[in-house]
Design a protein around this motif. Structure first.
Motif, mmCIF file in Angstrom:
data_model
loop_
_atom_site.group_PDB
_atom_site.id
_atom_site.type_symbol
_atom_site.label_atom_id
_atom_site.label_comp_id
_atom_site.label_asym_id
_atom_site.label_seq_id
_atom_site.Cartn_x
_atom_site.Cartn_y
_atom_site.Cartn_z
ATOM 1 N N UNK A 166 4.709 16.917 -3.948
ATOM 2 C CA UNK A 166 3.963 16.863 -3.790
ATOM 3 C C UNK A 166 2.924 16.371 -5.264
ATOM 4 N N UNK A 167 3.123 17.623 -5.921
ATOM 5 C CA UNK A 167 3.321 17.913 -7.683
ATOM 6 C C UNK A 167 3.328 17.050 -8.188
ATOM 7 N N UNK A 168 4.812 16.240 -8.170
ATOM 8 C CA UNK A 168 4.976 15.103 -9.152
ATOM 9 C C UNK A 168 5.548 14.489 -8.558
ATOM 10 N N UNK B 137 -2.476 19.264 2.837
ATOM 11 C CA UNK B 137 -2.800 19.283 4.032
ATOM 12 C C UNK B 137 -2.882 18.414 4.840
ATOM 13 N N UNK B 138 -3.363 17.133 4.200
ATOM 14 C CA UNK B 138 -3.300 15.501 4.913
ATOM 15 C C UNK B 138 -1.410 15.997 5.291
ATOM 16 N N UNK B 139 -0.371 16.101 4.210
ATOM 17 C CA UNK B 139 0.837 15.463 4.430
ATOM 18 C C UNK B 139 1.382 16.680 5.887
ATOM 19 N N UNK B 140 0.892 17.431 5.528
ATOM 20 C CA UNK B 140 1.313 18.055 7.101
ATOM 21 C C UNK B 140 0.497 17.209 8.383
ATOM 22 N N UNK B 141 -0.468 17.347 8.119
ATOM 23 C CA UNK B 141 -0.467 16.456 9.983
ATOM 24 C C UNK B 141 -0.520 15.173 9.994
ATOM 25 N N UNK C 293 6.895 21.155 10.237
ATOM 26 C CA UNK C 293 6.202 21.110 11.134
ATOM 27 C C UNK C 293 5.739 23.234 11.773
ATOM 28 N N UNK C 294 4.892 22.791 12.769
ATOM 29 C CA UNK C 294 3.925 23.533 12.872
ATOM 30 C C UNK C 294 3.398 23.891 14.645
ATOM 31 N N UNK C 295 5.413 22.848 15.196
ATOM 32 C CA UNK C 295 5.591 23.378 16.703
ATOM 33 C C UNK C 295 6.911 23.979 16.374
ATOM 34 N N UNK C 296 6.411 24.778 18.057
ATOM 35 C CA UNK C 296 7.864 26.253 17.929
ATOM 36 C C UNK C 296 9.354 24.982 18.518
ATOM 37 N N UNK C 297 8.765 24.409 18.695
ATOM 38 C CA UNK C 297 10.748 23.765 19.240
ATOM 39 C C UNK C 297 10.211 22.134 18.789
ATOM 40 N N UNK C 298 11.792 22.260 18.276
ATOM 41 C CA UNK C 298 12.072 20.989 17.625
ATOM 42 C C UNK C 298 11.683 19.147 18.844
ATOM 43 N N UNK C 299 11.021 18.585 18.300
ATOM 44 C CA UNK C 299 11.297 16.790 18.730
ATOM 45 C C UNK C 299 12.852 16.115 18.714
ATOM 46 N N UNK C 300 13.530 16.027 19.044
ATOM 47 C CA UNK C 300 14.429 15.852 18.495
ATOM 48 C C UNK C 300 14.534 14.750 19.462
ATOM 49 N N UNK C 301 14.144 13.936 19.671
ATOM 50 C CA UNK C 301 13.369 12.716 20.043
ATOM 51 C C UNK C 301 12.865 11.818 18.739
ATOM 52 N N UNK C 302 12.111 12.686 18.851
ATOM 53 C CA UNK C 302 11.501 11.876 17.376
ATOM 54 C C UNK C 302 12.293 12.126 16.382
ATOM 55 N N UNK C 303 12.823 13.024 15.964
ATOM 56 C CA UNK C 303 14.109 13.257 14.971
ATOM 57 C C UNK C 303 14.441 11.739 15.160
ATOM 58 N N UNK C 304 15.051 11.460 16.051
ATOM 59 C CA UNK C 304 16.452 10.543 16.304
ATOM 60 C C UNK C 304 15.254 9.099 15.948
ATOM 61 N N UNK C 305 14.287 9.080 16.538
ATOM 62 C CA UNK C 305 13.431 8.129 16.144
ATOM 63 C C UNK C 305 13.506 8.045 14.814
ATOM 64 N N UNK C 306 12.936 9.118 13.847
ATOM 65 C CA UNK C 306 12.928 8.525 12.573
ATOM 66 C C UNK C 306 13.659 8.096 12.014
ATOM 67 N N UNK C 307 15.766 8.769 12.368
ATOM 68 C CA UNK C 307 16.863 8.493 11.776
ATOM 69 C C UNK C 307 16.656 6.419 12.411
#
Length: 243
Positions: free
Chosen positions: A40-42, A58-62, A135-149
């Motif tokens: 964010x800073x550098x 805030x935008x980045x966290x969204x 993440x602001x969610x209580x549980x990990x979305x493993x499907x989304x993480x896998x899709x990112x990879x």
């Protein structure tokens, strides 16, 4: 396989930044959040002379908690938080974030650029660790993480890539194009054991293949189930095989 599953879960959850991989589990999130502040800073605020980085953070966290984005949706979310910012500023900030390589956007597959711009964009991040640490969610979305990879691996191997969605909502995660023609389709489904999920993902993949005249249909999943009845044209690829 148990060893692979353990290491793969670690990879999805904490990412692949060397210092994070080598530190203790208790310190991984703290280190990821520290890296986030540096980005964010550098890499963004100082480089683009942003004096007040509250909107940027805030935008980045969204973004990190979103799979699809539009300027209007981000504008409304920030407005609901009493953060006044114009749509043009949001658009500029998205450009700054992408130029820092922290985030990548992927457009829908449509016949023209104008049509593409009318639909939400999908967003992916340089490392999955940021997605879980912030993440602001209580549980990990493993499907989304896998899709990112999957996005990053396919992106390194292919120049042109979109997501596909028809008018009835059938969606395929990745459509690989070569000279305007779809040469491969990839659907990411972390867990194939749920029959309803399996049916939905397979149906979307087959329909997209028919519409785009593409016979190279691939279904990516964590592990291949022992018993799996799928159309013959679909190739099932486990995470271990894919990576």
């Amino acid at each position: 396989m148990a060893r692979f599953r353990f290491l793969f879960d670690e990879y999805l959850t904490f990412g692949a930044l060397p210092a994070v991989v080598l530190t203790t589990k208790e310190k991984k999130q703290e280190l990821l959040q520290s890296y986030f502040q540096t980005v964010v800073q550098k890499d963004i605020a100082e480089r683009h002379k942003i004096n007040n980085d509250t909107v940027l953070k805030t935008l980045l966290k969204l973004l990190l908690n979103s799979s699809y984005i539009t300027i209007s949706k981000l504008f409304n979310s920030l407005k609901s938080m009493s953060i006044p910012v114009g749509k043009s500023t949001i658009d500029n900030y998205l450009s700054y974030i992408e130029s820092s390589y922290f985030m990548s956007e992927m457009y829908i597959h449509k016949s023209s650029v104008i049509n593409q711009l009318q639909y939400p964009r999908k967003v992916y991040f340089v490392d999955t660790g940021f997605m879980t640490a912030l993440s602001t969610k209580f549980s990990k979305n493993m499907g989304r993480l896998f899709e990112n990879i999957v996005f990053h691996k396919l992106g390194r191997e292919n120049e042109t890539m979109y997501y596909y969605k028809d008018d009835k909502g059938n969606e395929v995660d990745f459509a690989i194009l070569n000279e305007g023609k779809a040469t491969a389709l990839y659907q990411v489904c972390f867990d194939l054991t749920d029959e309803e999920t399996q049916s939905r993902e397979v149906r979307s993949l087959v329909k997209a293949g028919t519409t785009l005249n593409c016979q190279n249909l691939n279904l990516l999943t964590l592990e291949k189930p022992d018993v799996l009845k799928l159309p013959q044209e679909i190739r099932v690829i486990s995470a271990a095989e894919f990576l």
